[in-house]
Design an enzyme around this catalytic site. Structure first.
Site, short mmCIF file in Angstrom:
data_model
loop_
_atom_site.label_atom_id
_atom_site.label_comp_id
_atom_site.label_asym_id
_atom_site.label_seq_id
_atom_site.Cartn_x
_atom_site.Cartn_y
_atom_site.Cartn_z
N HIS A 149 -0.18 4.42 0.47
CA HIS A 149 -0.77 5.55 1.19
C HIS A 149 -1.14 5.08 2.59
CE1 HIS A 149 -4.12 3.34 -0.65
NE2 HIS A 149 -4.85 3.75 0.39
N LYS A 169 0.85 -1.18 0.00
CA LYS A 169 0.00 0.00 0.00
C LYS A 169 0.89 1.24 0.00
CE LYS A 169 -3.88 1.85 2.72
NZ LYS A 169 -4.67 1.65 3.96
#
Length: 226
Positions: free
Chosen positions: A110, A108
């Site tokens: 973010h 991921k």
């Protein structure tokens, strides 16, 4: 069902639960190794809250009875995620509250970022998964845990098929569980083994499932390991 000497009642109860849940099925199924197996175990079919909760009880009882030391639980994506969470809840209910974490397949970029979710990975880590066919998932989990600063220490699985693994399409004289235990150095506990499945079928020899006992026995004679 009454257990007699040499029987593992928890394992037999688990086999019965798996059959009743439609998770353990009999017939003709092609395995990843290309073998035609007379039985198939699909933990993904523990697919509602009641089944998952009961499954977690079996895991927790086996883990605690094994005496394996661990500081946290790790669930490898994807099936291991739900298993790790459910087992952590059941262990806490039994008075053994430990943190848990799991990984994503894709990093991921973010929020918190990375591939790991949950508690910090540290101390002795118990990996919770469904079955092992080649030890590949175990190796991946070991690498993730070590990279995060934890110590991969043990693995809990639902069913040990007790059959020869394959390497480059060739049968070898050890199972995936034996490989993980002897070569990768992890302790392994399983809720049930192929031996327990055979015992269950033998006990039901006069019923519909009894016809599969000889088929599973023949499969073990051809591909089985201790």
């Amino acid at each position: 069902m009454v257990a007699t000497r040499g029987q593992d009642q928890l394992a037999l109860d688990f086999v019965q639960f798996s059959v009743e849940s439609g998770v353990l099925r009999f017939g003709q199924f092609k395995t990843k190794a290309g073998r035609m197996s007379p039985y198939f175990f699909n933990a993904g079919l523990f697919d509602d809250g009641a089944k998952l909760g009961r499954l977690a009880q079996f895991y927790a009882q086996r883990i605690l009875a094994s005496g394996i030391e661990f500081d946290m639980i790790f669930g490898p994506a994807y099936k291991g995620i739900a298993l790790a969470a459910a087992v952590a809840i059941e262990l806490a209910r039994l008075g053994r509250n430990v943190p848990y974490a799991y990984n994503r397949k894709e990093a991921k970029d973010h929020g918190e970022g990375g591939t790991l979710v949950g508690a910090p990975v540290k101390g002795k880590v118990l990996i919770v998964d469904d079955v092992m066919s080649a030890g590949t998932a175990a190796r991946e989990s070991i690498a993730i845990i070590r990279a995060a600063g934890g110590v991969p220490h043990a693995m809990a699985i639902a069913l040990d098929r007790q059959e020869k693994a394959t390497e480059n399409g060739v049968d070898v004289n050890h199972s995936a569980v034996q490989y993980v235990r002897d070569q990768l150095g992890l302790k392994v506990c399983a809720i049930a083994r192929l031996a327990d499945l055979l015992q269950y079928l033998e006990q039901h020899s006069g019923q519909a499932l009894g016809e599969y006992h000889e088929q599973v026995l023949a499969y073990r004679d051809r591909y089985g390991v201790e």
